[in-house]
Motif scaffolding. Structure first.
Motif, short mmCIF file in Angstrom:
data_model
loop_
_atom_site.label_atom_id
_atom_site.label_comp_id
_atom_site.label_asym_id
_atom_site.label_seq_id
_atom_site.Cartn_x
_atom_site.Cartn_y
_atom_site.Cartn_z
N HIS A 58 31.38 -84.91 10.07
CA HIS A 58 31.86 -85.92 11.01
C HIS A 58 32.15 -85.29 12.37
O HIS A 58 32.68 -84.20 12.44
CB HIS A 58 33.13 -86.57 10.46
N MET A 60 34.34 -85.77 14.45
CA MET A 60 35.74 -85.54 14.85
C MET A 60 36.32 -84.35 14.11
O MET A 60 37.50 -84.04 14.28
CB MET A 60 36.59 -86.78 14.55
N GLU A 61 35.54 -83.72 13.24
CA GLU A 61 36.09 -82.61 12.49
C GLU A 61 35.74 -81.26 13.11
O GLU A 61 34.58 -80.97 13.36
CB GLU A 61 35.62 -82.68 11.03
N VAL A 62 36.78 -80.48 13.31
CA VAL A 62 36.62 -79.20 13.98
C VAL A 62 35.61 -78.32 13.26
O VAL A 62 34.72 -77.73 13.88
CB VAL A 62 37.98 -78.48 14.08
N ASN A 84 33.07 -96.62 19.76
CA ASN A 84 34.39 -96.00 19.81
C ASN A 84 34.33 -94.55 19.36
O ASN A 84 34.98 -93.68 19.92
CB ASN A 84 35.38 -96.79 18.97
N THR A 85 33.54 -94.31 18.32
CA THR A 85 33.36 -92.94 17.87
C THR A 85 32.69 -92.11 18.96
O THR A 85 33.13 -91.01 19.29
CB THR A 85 32.49 -92.92 16.60
N LEU A 87 32.60 -92.53 22.20
CA LEU A 87 33.47 -92.29 23.35
C LEU A 87 34.53 -91.25 23.02
O LEU A 87 34.85 -90.39 23.83
CB LEU A 87 34.13 -93.60 23.79
N THR A 88 35.05 -91.31 21.81
CA THR A 88 36.09 -90.36 21.43
C THR A 88 35.53 -88.94 21.33
O THR A 88 36.05 -88.01 21.94
CB THR A 88 36.73 -90.76 20.09
N GLN A 91 34.52 -87.31 24.61
CA GLN A 91 35.65 -86.82 25.40
C GLN A 91 36.22 -85.54 24.82
O GLN A 91 36.67 -84.66 25.55
CB GLN A 91 36.74 -87.90 25.48
N ILE A 92 36.17 -85.45 23.49
CA ILE A 92 36.63 -84.22 22.85
C ILE A 92 35.72 -83.06 23.27
O ILE A 92 36.17 -81.98 23.62
CB ILE A 92 36.63 -84.38 21.31
N LYS A 95 36.53 -82.40 27.08
CA LYS A 95 37.85 -81.88 27.47
C LYS A 95 38.31 -80.70 26.63
O LYS A 95 38.95 -79.80 27.13
CB LYS A 95 38.88 -83.01 27.41
N HIS A 96 38.02 -80.74 25.34
CA HIS A 96 38.50 -79.66 24.49
C HIS A 96 37.51 -78.49 24.45
O HIS A 96 37.89 -77.34 24.62
CB HIS A 96 38.76 -80.18 23.07
N TYR A 97 36.23 -78.81 24.24
CA TYR A 97 35.24 -77.74 24.10
C TYR A 97 34.58 -77.39 25.43
O TYR A 97 33.79 -76.45 25.49
CB TYR A 97 34.19 -78.13 23.06
N TYR A 115 33.95 -96.14 31.70
CA TYR A 115 34.00 -94.73 31.33
C TYR A 115 33.13 -93.88 32.24
O TYR A 115 33.41 -92.71 32.45
CB TYR A 115 33.63 -94.54 29.85
#
Lengths: 141, 224
Positions: A58, A60-62, A84-85, A87-88, A91-92, A95-97, A115
């Motif tokens: 998935h 969303m899983e690191v 929604n998935t 867009l989320t 952004q991860i 912004k995170h990676y 967006y």
């Protein structure tokens, strides 16, 4: 370039094949192991033989993202079937990676517009279709 | 206060009821037709049908003048985006997001959504019986205190079923604070025997969920 694609549906798998053919390194992440077959549509060898990577997991899983190679990705494409998935996770990725180029598919034109104002590279097939239909209507007169 | 609640599950519905009873103006948004019709029987105009991740649905509900937006759907991505849009597009100052999967918490923080769980929410979740696949319901994070409260349901095949509280091999930092049996809650003593269908409330240090799951999840008895 190293391209990571999350979501190997019709859009994701087609983009993956084109990118691979264009000589890029392509890694695909999808929850459904069967989507691996879709990647090989029209190919005369397996996805891995052609040089592609495939990970089941998935977006969303690191762990799944790491295994798919997000730390090395130059381009991140979110093309699951859920706005929604997409867009989320995009952004991860951004912004995170801190992936340099993030492209996200959003079916809802209103949110795609907003967006994209926020700095996400959004692609809205619905909006393209609307424009094509409208211009076709114009041609018909 | 004008409150918009996205998601008419047990949490959303009860929260709406509670807030209305306290004199607030509330709009609850629910996207499942049958669920909407059920809630509409009670809340009437205070519930609207639609997908709260769509901008026009939020606008129709009056997000522009909302004092508080609460996203309590069962989907973390949806909750996150609803709060993000309420906060950044419609400048709603106060937002509350529900985190279904604790592993997603860091993403909420990363994207600027501070998940908050109110005291009301804690009580509401006591009567909420939806249990995620791994058998734990995350009730409350006491972030500053570095503690979590979780609820876990005991099944007949749980290693914990039939075992006295004092015989549970709980990891250090975990404590059983209450048992819910037949709708009644009580504080167990050391010799209280845990039964199937009990719901156990535990307080623990963060990160102990897996160790707790092993104690309560079915089929892990031999491995333990």
């Amino acid at each position: 370039m190293f391209i990571l694609i999350v979501g190997a549906g019709r859009v994701g798998s087609s983009v993956a094949r084109s990118a691979l053919a264009a000589g890029h390194t392509v890694s695909v992440l999808d929850e459904d192991p069967l989507s691996h077959e879709r990647l090989e549509v029209g190919m005369d060898r397996t996805w891995e033989e052609a040089g592609g990577r495939f990970t089941v997991g998935h977006g969303m899983e690191v762990d799944a993202l790491t295994e798919a190679g997000i730390l090395d990705a130059d381009v991140f494409i979110a093309s699951t079937d859920g706005d929604n998935t997409n867009l989320t996770i995009s952004q991860i990725a951004q912004k995170h990676y801190e992936v340099e180029k993030v492209i996200v598919r959003v079916m809802d034109p209103a949110r795609a517009a907003w967006y994209s104002e926020q700095g996400l590279h959004t692609i809205c097939p619905t909006q393209h279709a609307i424009e094509m239909f409208t211009s076709a209507l114009g041609e018909i007169g | 206060m004008y409150v918009i609640i996205a998601g008419g599950g047990k949490v959303g519905w009860n929260l709406a009821r509670e807030l209305i009873a306290k004199g607030n103006e509330v709009t609850l948004i629910e996207s499942t037709r049958t669920r909407y019709l059920t809630i509409e029987q009670e809340l009437e105009h205070a519930v609207q049908y639609g997908d709260a991740t769509e901008l026009w649905v939020l606008e129709r509900a009056g997000i522009a003048r909302a004092d508080l937006a609460i996203a309590v759907t069962g989907d973390d991505e949806d909750n996150l985006l609803i709060c993000q849009m309420a906060k950044e597009k419609y400048l709603c100052e106060r937002i509350i997001a529900r985190v279904n999967n604790p592993r997603n918490r860091s993403w909420f923080e990363l994207l600027g959504i501070q998940p908050a769980v109110s005291a009301t929410d804690l009580i509401l979740r006591l009567i909420e019986h939806e249990v995620p696949s791994y058998g734990l319901v995350h009730l409350l994070d006491l972030r500053d205190e570095q503690l979590e409260i979780i609820e876990v349901e005991v099944t007949s095949s749980s290693p914990a079923a039939g075992r006295a509280v004092q015989d549970m091999h709980l990891p250090e930092g975990a404590l059983i604070i209450s048992l819910l049996r037949d709708g009644r809650g009580f504080v167990p003593k050391a010799d209280t025997v845990i039964q199937a269908d009990d719901e156990v409330l535990l307080v623990l240090d963060p990160g102990l969920e897996d160790a707790i799951t092993a104690q309560f999840a079915p089929g892990t008895l031999d491995a333990a």
